[in-house]
Design a protein around this motif. Structure first.
Motif, PDB file in Angstrom:
ATOM      1  N   THR A  83       1.054  -1.184  -0.403  1.00 11.75           N
ATOM      2  CA  THR A  83      -0.256  -0.058  -0.169  1.00 11.75           C
ATOM      3  C   THR A  83       0.657   1.218   0.007  1.00 11.75           C
ATOM      4  N   SER A  84       2.400   0.949   0.155  1.00 13.33           N
ATOM      5  CA  SER A  84       2.497   2.275   0.509  1.00 13.33           C
ATOM      6  C   SER A  84       4.357   2.265  -0.241  1.00 13.33           C
ATOM      7  N   PHE A  85       4.506   0.820  -1.285  1.00 13.79           N
ATOM      8  CA  PHE A  85       6.027   0.623  -1.796  1.00 13.79           C
ATOM      9  C   PHE A  85       6.414   2.386  -1.751  1.00 13.79           C
ATOM     10  N   VAL A  86       7.050   2.057  -1.953  1.00 14.21           N
ATOM     11  CA  VAL A  86       8.356   3.073  -2.274  1.00 14.21           C
ATOM     12  C   VAL A  86       9.182   2.471  -3.653  1.00 14.21           C
ATOM     13  N   LEU A  87       8.739   3.478  -4.407  1.00 18.83           N
ATOM     14  CA  LEU A  87       9.084   3.365  -6.068  1.00 18.83           C
ATOM     15  C   LEU A  87      10.961   3.590  -5.728  1.00 18.83           C
ATOM     16  N   PRO A  88      11.687   3.343  -6.217  1.00 17.72           N
ATOM     17  CA  PRO A  88      12.971   3.501  -6.948  1.00 17.72           C
ATOM     18  C   PRO A  88      13.052   4.274  -7.675  1.00 17.72           C
ATOM     19  N   TRP A  89      14.083   4.802  -7.974  1.00 14.34           N
ATOM     20  CA  TRP A  89      14.161   5.806  -9.549  1.00 14.34           C
ATOM     21  C   TRP A  89      15.561   6.708  -9.703  1.00 14.34           C
ATOM     22  N   THR A  90      16.228   6.949 -10.607  1.00 13.52           N
ATOM     23  CA  THR A  90      17.160   7.465 -10.484  1.00 13.52           C
ATOM     24  C   THR A  90      17.162   8.970 -11.078  1.00 13.52           C
ATOM     25  N   GLY A  91      16.293   8.766 -12.456  1.00 13.05           N
ATOM     26  CA  GLY A  91      15.976   9.849 -13.379  1.00 13.05           C
ATOM     27  C   GLY A  91      14.833   9.439 -14.313  1.00 13.05           C
ATOM     28  N   ASP A  92      15.162   9.992 -15.544  1.00 12.54           N
ATOM     29  CA  ASP A  92      13.549  10.273 -16.562  1.00 12.54           C
ATOM     30  C   ASP A  92      13.634  10.298 -17.702  1.00 12.54           C
ATOM     31  N   GLU A  93      13.228   9.330 -18.648  1.00 12.94           N
ATOM     32  CA  GLU A  93      14.040   9.463 -19.888  1.00 12.94           C
ATOM     33  C   GLU A  93      13.572  10.947 -20.868  1.00 12.94           C
ATOM     34  N   GLY A  94      13.554  12.179 -20.455  1.00 11.79           N
ATOM     35  CA  GLY A  94      14.462  13.242 -21.507  1.00 11.79           C
ATOM     36  C   GLY A  94      13.008  13.827 -22.025  1.00 11.79           C
ATOM     37  N   TYR A  95      13.365  14.800 -22.659  1.00  9.04           N
ATOM     38  CA  TYR A  95      12.741  15.006 -24.065  1.00  9.04           C
ATOM     39  C   TYR A  95      12.540  14.206 -24.792  1.00  9.04           C
ATOM     40  N   LYS A  96      13.405  13.136 -25.253  1.00  7.34           N
ATOM     41  CA  LYS A  96      13.152  12.196 -26.519  1.00  7.34           C
ATOM     42  C   LYS A  96      12.113  11.252 -26.118  1.00  7.34           C
ATOM     43  N   LYS A  97      11.687  10.776 -24.912  1.00  7.18           N
ATOM     44  CA  LYS A  97       9.876   9.745 -24.444  1.00  7.18           C
ATOM     45  C   LYS A  97       9.311  11.100 -24.185  1.00  7.18           C
ATOM     46  N   ALA A  98       9.665  12.681 -23.590  1.00  9.10           N
ATOM     47  CA  ALA A  98       8.630  13.102 -23.228  1.00  9.10           C
ATOM     48  C   ALA A  98       8.057  13.211 -24.041  1.00  9.10           C
TER      49      ALA A  98
END
Length: 418
Positions: free
Chosen positions: A331-346
């Motif tokens: 119910t409150s899982f902390v999603l591990p993330w470090t960045g994003d796909e940028g404008y290429k896929k925005a």
């Protein structure tokens, strides 16, 4: 008849050209060979033309919110639908589950081609494979410098889009030109973009999808989104992730300090902690079997692993610490993330030219007469689901109608005083 130039044959630019042609001879310059390429790839090639409802409160801007609301609502949704069905000649159909509108044919190309054809029928001329290189004032209006020469015109509409999906022709040219002419720019960033995790701790779940509730918290502010979630080879995507990705992206704009990054938490099902507690308490099955009744099997296995629960543990044998860890993971899982796909896929560009730099009714620049700005280059974007097309159509129409020659506008004003 006065002349005008529309820079950009995307969603906003095509609509601007169509409405500007009512009072002006219009030339559209477009850097690609055919225009409307974001229309073509939208909605998986189906083009979600319009949302189920206009929802200004779900839009994001650093400009005054009342300006955004007024611009978005200037062209009511029912009127936009009538335009596409009656003027463009594209029958629309409502998607049953969501209420979103798509062309009945299911082909995004019909939308792009229909807009171009309507513009041509109204006398609009197109110059393909032509890029804007400069814009300068003249005594009669503007001189538009392009890769194919110069055009003298009385009015200019900048509808060049933002920076997202550069393969479609978006390169930020219009934004740079507008800034060069003195307009205030709110920092731009990729929005509605997938997130990544390095290392890809959940890469083994790639392809797993489900409906979730996602919460993002940053600098004391929070936001929520519900909808599809997709594990990818590099991280996470799906509507819920895209709709909150701007918070994650912006939290990293000041640097890569993980302590300053947005915290994303997920509820993997519609059940809250109390409901999961009751089910785990009454279940006679293995924990993994109980959890897999509500989430995909591969995800259930992974959640148990991360909660430190053996795969052969039955629900009746859960220890207190294990139960608490599992409820938190569900119910409150902390999603591990470090960045994003940028404008290429925005899907869109966040930030842009401040909304108070233009007249909210006509989209004419407050700094330069007969210069109009519309679409993605302005500081506003909405969630996925047709909202950003609604913004493009509405602001494009306003800019096109605003192109009415200034001498004609003064003439009407004089007559109205008699």
């Amino acid at each position: 008849m006065a002349s005008s130039v529309v820079v950009g044959a995307g969603a906003a630019g095509l609509v601007a050209a169509i409405f500007a042609s009512e009072r002006s001879s219009v030339t559209v310059i477009e850097r690609t060979s055919d225009g409307g390429r974001k229309i073509l790839i939208s909605g998986g090639g189906r083009c979600n033309i319009l949302p189920a409802a206009l929802e200004p409160d779900r839009f994001v801007t650093d400009s005054p919110a009342h300006l955004l609301r007024g611009m978005l609502r200037a062209w009511p949704l029912v009127a936009q639908r009538e335009f596409f069905e009656r003027e463009v000649g594209i029958p629309l159909t409502v998607e049953g589950e969501t209420g979103k509108l798509f062309p009945r044919s299911g082909r995004a190309r019909d939308v792009r081609d229909g807009l171009i054809e309507l513009a041509r029928q109204r006398g609009v001329r197109f110059q393909w494979d032509t890029s804007l290189t400069g814009l300068a004032r003249t005594s009669q209006g503007w001189r538009v410098a392009t890769t194919r020469g110069e055009i003298d015109t009385q009015a200019v509409v900048l509808a060049t889009g933002g920076l997202s999906v550069p393969k479609t022709g978006s390169d930020g040219t219009g934004i740079h030109v507008a800034v060069g002419l003195g307009h205030l720019l709110h920092d731009t960033y990729p929005a509605l973009t997938p997130l990544i995790a390095e290392p890809a701790v959940h890469g083994s779940l790639s392809g797993v999808s489900l409906a979730v509730r996602l919460r993002a918290r940053w600098r004391g502010r929070s936001a929520e989104a519900a909808g599809g979630f997709l594990f990818t080879h590099r991280g996470y995507s799906g509507p819920s992730v895209l709709d909150l990705s701007h918070i994650a992206v912006r939290s990293r704009m000041g640097g890569d300090d993980p302590a300053r990054a947005a915290v994303l938490r997920i509820a993997w099902s519609a059940k809250d902690a109390a409901e999961w507690q009751r089910e785990l308490t009454t279940s006679a099955a293995l924990v993994v079997t109980t959890v897999a009744r509500h989430v995909p099997q591969r995800l259930a296995v992974q959640l148990l692993k991360e909660a430190g629960i053996p795969p052969d543990r039955s629900a009746a044998e859960l220890r207190r610490g294990e139960r608490a860890a599992l409820l938190d993971a569900l119910t409150s899982f902390v999603l591990p993330w470090t960045g994003d796909e940028g404008y290429k896929k925005a899907e869109v560009t966040g930030g842009g030219i401040a909304l108070d730099e233009v007249n909210p009714r006509t989209l004419e620049s407050r700094r330069h007469a007969a210069l109009f700005l519309c679409g993605e280059m302005l500081d506003a974007f909405g969630p996925i689901g047709g909202h950003n097309f609604a913004w493009a159509w509405s602001t494009g129409r306003a800019a096109g109608r605003g192109v009415a020659p200034h001498d004609e506008t003064r003439l009407r004003a004089t007559k109205s005083r008699r």
